[in-house]
Design a protein around this motif. Structure first.
Motif, PDB file in Angstrom:
ATOM      1  N   PHE A  60       5.046  13.840  -0.547  1.00 18.79           N
ATOM      2  CA  PHE A  60       5.434  12.794   0.403  1.00 18.79           C
ATOM      3  C   PHE A  60       4.665  11.514   0.128  1.00 18.79           C
ATOM      4  CE2 PHE A  60       4.918  10.383   4.302  1.00 18.79           C
ATOM      5  CZ  PHE A  60       6.203  10.328   4.801  1.00 18.79           C
ATOM      6  N   PHE A  61       5.397  10.393   0.055  1.00 13.65           N
ATOM      7  CA  PHE A  61       4.807   9.078  -0.135  1.00 13.65           C
ATOM      8  C   PHE A  61       5.370   8.135   0.928  1.00 13.65           C
ATOM      9  CE2 PHE A  61       4.899  11.258  -4.147  1.00 13.65           C
ATOM     10  CZ  PHE A  61       3.707  10.928  -4.789  1.00 13.65           C
ATOM     11  N   ALA A  62       4.530   7.219   1.393  1.00 14.72           N
ATOM     12  CA  ALA A  62       4.966   6.219   2.370  1.00 14.72           C
ATOM     13  C   ALA A  62       4.448   4.859   1.941  1.00 14.72           C
ATOM     14  CB  ALA A  62       4.454   6.564   3.765  1.00 14.72           C
ATOM     15  N   LEU A  63       5.291   3.842   2.076  1.00 13.01           N
ATOM     16  CA  LEU A  63       4.956   2.513   1.603  1.00 13.01           C
ATOM     17  C   LEU A  63       4.800   1.555   2.776  1.00 13.01           C
ATOM     18  CD1 LEU A  63       4.653   0.733  -0.973  1.00 13.01           C
ATOM     19  CD2 LEU A  63       7.131   0.333  -0.838  1.00 13.01           C
ATOM     20  N   ASP A  64       3.603   0.979   2.923  1.00 13.09           N
ATOM     21  CA  ASP A  64       3.406  -0.139   3.843  1.00 13.09           C
ATOM     22  C   ASP A  64       3.742  -1.407   3.068  1.00 13.09           C
ATOM     23  OD1 ASP A  64       2.550   1.576   5.804  1.00 13.09           O
ATOM     24  OD2 ASP A  64       0.578   0.668   6.073  1.00 13.09           O
ATOM     25  N   LEU A  65       4.861  -2.038   3.428  1.00 14.14           N
ATOM     26  CA  LEU A  65       5.337  -3.210   2.705  1.00 14.14           C
ATOM     27  C   LEU A  65       4.360  -4.386   2.835  1.00 14.14           C
ATOM     28  CD1 LEU A  65       9.046  -3.025   3.903  1.00 14.14           C
ATOM     29  CD2 LEU A  65       8.177  -2.295   1.661  1.00 14.14           C
ATOM     30  N   THR A  67       0.840  -1.199   0.000  1.00 15.32           N
ATOM     31  CA  THR A  67       0.000   0.000   0.000  1.00 15.32           C
ATOM     32  C   THR A  67       0.874   1.249   0.000  1.00 15.32           C
ATOM     33  OG1 THR A  67      -1.598  -1.217   1.346  1.00 15.32           O
ATOM     34  CG2 THR A  67      -1.925   1.160   1.122  1.00 15.32           C
ATOM     35  N   LEU A  68       0.608   2.129  -0.951  1.00 16.83           N
ATOM     36  CA  LEU A  68       1.325   3.401  -1.040  1.00 16.83           C
ATOM     37  C   LEU A  68       0.399   4.512  -0.566  1.00 16.83           C
ATOM     38  CD1 LEU A  68       4.004   4.738  -1.995  1.00 16.83           C
ATOM     39  CD2 LEU A  68       2.862   5.130  -4.202  1.00 16.83           C
ATOM     40  N   VAL A  69       0.867   5.290   0.400  1.00 19.57           N
ATOM     41  CA  VAL A  69       0.116   6.429   0.931  1.00 19.57           C
ATOM     42  C   VAL A  69       0.779   7.706   0.427  1.00 19.57           C
ATOM     43  CG1 VAL A  69      -0.664   7.597   3.039  1.00 19.57           C
ATOM     44  CG2 VAL A  69      -0.464   5.095   2.988  1.00 19.57           C
ATOM     45  N   ARG A  70      -0.008   8.707   0.122  1.00 27.62           N
ATOM     46  CA  ARG A  70       0.589   9.968  -0.314  1.00 27.62           C
ATOM     47  C   ARG A  70      -0.048  11.145   0.406  1.00 27.62           C
ATOM     48  NH1 ARG A  70      -1.659  11.125  -6.526  1.00 27.62           N
ATOM     49  NH2 ARG A  70      -3.832  11.586  -5.958  1.00 27.62           N
ATOM     50  N   SER A  71       0.769  12.188   0.551  1.00 32.10           N
ATOM     51  CA  SER A  71       0.313  13.478   1.050  1.00 32.10           C
ATOM     52  C   SER A  71       0.979  14.533   0.191  1.00 32.10           C
ATOM     53  CB  SER A  71       0.696  13.660   2.522  1.00 32.10           C
ATOM     54  OG  SER A  71       0.248  14.909   3.009  1.00 32.10           O
ATOM     55  N   LEU A  72       0.169  15.335  -0.470  1.00 36.09           N
ATOM     56  CA  LEU A  72       0.690  16.303  -1.426  1.00 36.09           C
ATOM     57  C   LEU A  72       0.716  17.700  -0.815  1.00 36.09           C
ATOM     58  CD1 LEU A  72      -1.140  15.090  -4.650  1.00 36.09           C
ATOM     59  CD2 LEU A  72       1.071  14.368  -3.724  1.00 36.09           C
TER      60      LEU A  72
END
Length: 351
Positions: A94-99, A41-46
């Motif tokens: 900003f992007f964050a990856l839940d592996l 899952t890729l999360v983003r905050s722009l």
């Protein structure tokens, strides 16, 4: 292009899911159901768009045209809204990856966090990078790409960057797990034993003593609103069971770091000033890293590449950005200073 939907973190956060299809070893199959839904899952905050006045006066924010990809640590997932805001308020995406098998990507009946080779994560990191770079505008200079990893995520991203040179422009590590807690000599003695267990019984648990002191330290000093909203199914107060197959993969990663990764990009490694290994609760645990031996990690960090900056934060916890307010703000100031210095130096060399 991915389909983005609202994330549970609320306004300003969206997520997309990658379906992961590929070869899985016997160990990975043993850790899952035959019909496992393997996803990441890729999360983003722009960043908020610049105002008309800022555009007319050509004002830019410090981190304009920068993309950031964050990867969490063991027994963890992304939930740090304040950390995301640090980047987006300065213009970065900003992007964050839940592996796979972590956090938002954890599915029923899966063994949380299980992997037998850290290179498995290349699949979701590659997909995340492709998505982040998919809307690059033709004719414009590519946005700078910064990798940010915490703890085991710092090890995973360091190894990925070594296997994929020329993609990332900088690497920022928050207490990366680059060396075993008992130092290289002890790791080298332990590794053959762990490998043997991993070969025959990869799901066997290894001895682990955790009284939940690290979680308690965060709860006592960290940013309260974020920690109160943590999903304990995804981030238990006591760390998850460590399996021999997973530990063997981590020790192999440590050995690769020990041999030297030869990264050519600038690297910033942020660590607490001291470690404390808990046998009983004390207030000292709210002012130190109670997970890693920070001195051993600092030594190992010098083997990552040719340009390594080590920042030691007095009073910081293992996750630097969940520390008490004073060391946390100091960490943000140091990170901002390093990033601005890197950005300006890069711009000059390009000119």
């Amino acid at each position: 292009m991915a389909t983005w939907v609202p994330d549970y973190l609320g306004t300003g956060f969206e997520q997309t899911t990658f379906e992961l299809v590929g070869d899985q070893g016997d160990d990975a199959q043993e850790a899952s159901t035959p019909s496992e839904e393997l996803v990441a899952t890729l999360v983003r905050s722009l960043p908020v768009r610049r105002s008309l006045w800022q555009k007319l006066t050509r004002q830019t924010r410090d981190f304009e045209e920068i993309d950031v990809l964050y990867v969490h640590g063991w027994s963890d997932y992304f939930f740090q809204k304040e950390f995301a805001s640090f980047w987006t308020s300065r213009g970065a995406r900003f992007f964050a990856l839940d592996l796979r098998r972590y956090g938002r990507s954890l599915r029923e009946n899966q063994v949380a966090g299980f992997a037998t080779d850290l290179e498995e994560y290349d699949a979701e990191i590659d997909l995340a990078v492709a998505e982040i770079q998919s809307d690059q505008k033709p004719g414009k200079p590519p946005r700078k790409f910064v990798l940010v990893g915490h703890s085991t995520g710092g090890l995973v991203l360091s190894l990925w960057a070594a296997r994929h040179p020329g993609i990332a422009d900088a690497l920022v590590l928050n207490s990366p797990w680059l060396e075993f807690q008992l130092a290289a000599r002890a790791r080298q003695l332990l590794t053959p034993i762990v490998r043997l267990g991993a070969r025959y019984t990869p799901l066997d648990s290894t001895p682990l003593l955790d009284h939940g002191f690290y979680s308690r330290a965060q709860a006592e000093v960290g940013p309260r609103s974020e920690l109160e909203a943590v999903n304990f199914d995804w981030r238990p107060e006591q760390v998850r069971t460590v399996h021999s197959g997973w530990l063997a993969a981590v020790l192999e990663g440590h050995e690769l770091v020990h041999r030297g990764l030869g990264l050519e990009i600038p690297i910033c490694v942020m660590l607490s000033a001291r470690s404390v290994f808990p046998t009983k609760w004390s207030d000292e645990l709210t002012r130190a890293d109670s997970v890693l031996d920070v001195d051993e990690v600092a030594k190992a960090a010098l083997r990552l590449g040719e340009s390594v900056t080590i920042e030691r934060i007095d009073g910081a916890l293992h996750d630097i950005f969940l520390s008490a307010e004073s060391p946390r703000q100091q960490a943000y100031e140091r990170l901002e200073r390093w990033m601005i210095g890197w950005k300006e130096a890069t711009a000059r060399s390009e000119r």
